[in-house]
Design a protein around this motif. Sequence first.
Motif, PDB file in Angstrom:
ATOM      1  N   PRO A 113      -0.196  -6.042 -18.837  1.00 38.05           N
ATOM      2  CA  PRO A 113      -0.439  -5.041 -19.156  1.00 38.05           C
ATOM      3  C   PRO A 113       0.210  -4.386 -20.226  1.00 38.05           C
ATOM      4  O   PRO A 113      -0.586  -3.363 -20.753  1.00 38.05           O
ATOM      5  CB  PRO A 113       0.346  -4.234 -17.954  1.00 38.05           C
TER       6      PRO A 113
ATOM      7  N   SER B 252      -8.965  -5.721 -15.827  1.00 37.18           N
ATOM      8  CA  SER B 252      -7.953  -5.832 -15.118  1.00 37.18           C
ATOM      9  C   SER B 252      -7.865  -7.233 -14.518  1.00 37.18           C
ATOM     10  O   SER B 252      -6.183  -7.638 -13.692  1.00 37.18           O
ATOM     11  CB  SER B 252      -8.448  -4.767 -13.331  1.00 37.18           C
TER      12      SER B 252
ATOM     13  N   MET C 137      -1.006  -1.343 -13.740  1.00 38.19           N
ATOM     14  CA  MET C 137      -0.004  -2.317 -13.256  1.00 38.19           C
ATOM     15  C   MET C 137       1.231  -1.961 -14.203  1.00 38.19           C
ATOM     16  O   MET C 137       2.827  -2.965 -12.982  1.00 38.19           O
ATOM     17  CB  MET C 137      -0.673  -3.561 -14.128  1.00 38.19           C
TER      18      MET C 137
ATOM     19  N   ALA D 227       3.393  -9.644 -13.017  1.00 37.16           N
ATOM     20  CA  ALA D 227       1.788  -9.930 -13.904  1.00 37.16           C
ATOM     21  C   ALA D 227       0.976 -11.194 -14.165  1.00 37.16           C
ATOM     22  O   ALA D 227      -0.105 -11.622 -14.010  1.00 37.16           O
ATOM     23  CB  ALA D 227       1.354  -8.486 -15.264  1.00 37.16           C
TER      24      ALA D 227
ATOM     25  N   ASN E 162       0.164  -4.341  -5.377  1.00 38.62           N
ATOM     26  CA  ASN E 162       0.127  -5.794  -6.087  1.00 38.62           C
ATOM     27  C   ASN E 162      -1.326  -5.523  -6.938  1.00 38.62           C
ATOM     28  O   ASN E 162      -1.041  -6.890  -7.779  1.00 38.62           O
ATOM     29  CB  ASN E 162       0.507  -6.810  -4.794  1.00 38.62           C
TER      30      ASN E 162
ATOM     31  N   SER F  62       4.536  -2.034 -11.569  1.00 36.84           N
ATOM     32  CA  SER F  62       5.983  -2.655 -12.003  1.00 36.84           C
ATOM     33  C   SER F  62       7.669  -1.751 -12.778  1.00 36.84           C
ATOM     34  O   SER F  62       8.418  -2.214 -12.347  1.00 36.84           O
ATOM     35  CB  SER F  62       5.810  -3.643 -14.149  1.00 36.84           C
TER      36      SER F  62
ATOM     37  N   GLY G 148      -4.332  -3.151 -10.726  1.00 38.01           N
ATOM     38  CA  GLY G 148      -5.654  -3.017 -11.637  1.00 38.01           C
ATOM     39  C   GLY G 148      -6.225  -2.975 -11.411  1.00 38.01           C
ATOM     40  O   GLY G 148      -7.285  -2.672 -12.116  1.00 38.01           O
TER      41      GLY G 148
ATOM     42  N   ALA H 170      -3.804  -9.236 -15.707  1.00 38.77           N
ATOM     43  CA  ALA H 170      -3.122 -10.431 -14.476  1.00 38.77           C
ATOM     44  C   ALA H 170      -2.644 -11.374 -15.214  1.00 38.77           C
ATOM     45  O   ALA H 170      -1.667 -12.134 -15.195  1.00 38.77           O
ATOM     46  CB  ALA H 170      -4.101 -10.342 -13.183  1.00 38.77           C
TER      47      ALA H 170
END
Length: 579
Positions: free
Chosen positions: A172, A164, A220, A311, A458, A224, A461, A168
């Motif tokens: 992803p 995760s 994520m 991300a 935010n 998004s 993940g 970031a």
Amino acid sequence: MAAFGKLKRGSVQLQRAAIKASGRIGARHVMVGMVVLGLLLSGFVERSASVALLSLSDPLSSADFAEYVTNTSYVTQYCASFNDTNDLDVGADPEDGGLEEEITDFEQEDDDSFEGNGTTHVGHGRHIVADPPLKVPFSENEGLDFRLREMFLWGTLFAPLPSSRLTAKVGPVRIFGIGILGAGALAVFVPFGAWFSSYHITIRFVQGLFTGSTWPALHMLAASWFPPLQRSGFVSCYSAVSVGHAMAGLLGTPLVLALGRDSLCYLLATLTLLWAMGWWILVRESPAEHPRLSDEQRRHLQRAIGPGLSARNAVPPPPWRRLLSSLPVWACAMATLGSHWGQATLQLAVTKYLMLVYGFALRYDRVLSVLPHFGHFLAALTFGRVVDHVRGQALVSTTTARKLLVYISHFLPGAVLFVVGYSGCDPATPAAIYTAAVVVSGATAAGVYSSAVDVAPNFAGTVFGLSQTFGAAGSLAASYVVKEGLHGSLPGSWRLVFGVAAFVLAFTATVFMAIGSGSVQPWNYSPNQRAAAQEPASEDEAEERETAASSVVVDTASVSQQPPETSSTTKAATMTTAL
């Protein structure tokens, strides 16, 4: 010439139809399709070792197995005998006292045999289920299958949280693509070593690492690409893993029997390579990076999704102290643990119970090996669409919707697991109960999984990575309970294993019902976001803001195919389908 002219006109019509279809297939549709295919491959990889091991380990044909079950299963020995006593007087003289004496002797003899086995019955056996002995036969192949499965689960336990944070940083799309490709490509190395050796066990652990890393990346992508009122539909696609489990047995077994175990590895590596090529060509991290979207499309979609952290643009570390002290986060983790525990019990214990007690073996019964998994996937998609519609109409709050789905996905399968040990002599009853439990558990994705992205978009993940870590722990614990409980280390029976799973499902669901949430938590926002937007004072206000965002989603259709004179209202009405 006339034929040539018709062919040319037909070709032009096909081209126009293709252009029209491509205009309606939006970037999000393509991404969802690729995600479903990737998760299907992930499920295939997870079950591949069991298929390769068990397909060639049992030389029995379907007919031989049926004969074996007739001679050995508890139901055929203990239930059929008592049911047959009702037919002993057919064609006999009612006044023949010898017959009644023979029936009495027969019942007394079987009563003694049941007493020795610790088995009880009612009447003439209409509701008999023989209690198995404390130790169920456990073959060497089954023990190896458990070890391979557990090593894979250990990999999925260690991967989610680190991945995760890695997601970031690198995005992803890269992590999900590498995770699926790595898990499938590693299969090609198995034939170069010793099957089912320590070498193979190590590969299974690494495959688990790759597979476990994919879950935070998916969340994520959900945050998004999809507005809040459309995320449940996307998250419900995660249940495609269950279809991969079914396809592994449906396609992998005949392939192994025809071409050997190595062929399964080569097939997996080839399919994942082809999928990865399409994934990196067609999918992007966010709408802002997708080349097929116009500037107007990006603005509409980003307005509907709302402000968020990119991300890969200076993502700050999660507020660990506030995240780990957040009750909704722990509610997600506990409910995920319960869901995985229940699924593992259904896949391991109930299938073995159906085989040994009722004579159902999934490798011989195509209906039971395929129908529950496809039903699980279809139910998940249905639950996801329905809950998004209900939230969009503001019929219930997001928190209420998530708790209702957790209730469905936990309490109902838990009740079924408790009842299946008392399902009687009719073999259709436990088979139907098993199918219903697997199907109803499809509500998990639209319930607890979606809640993980609700509470912190935010840091979706990270929250889901923590939840999946607990989920993998639940799968591991259930695997050990099933193995030990059914094979002598614990002085238990089928009902003990089923009862423990039912209790875990009920307890974790109760925790989520008490402290779970569908509202965005204050610690989700960065200082800049907090200054730019006023936090809602209540969940009702949050729901109003989500409803307003969903109305913007309706204005997010493709305008690339619209003529210049098309009005802005017409453009707004056609936007959603293309994205």
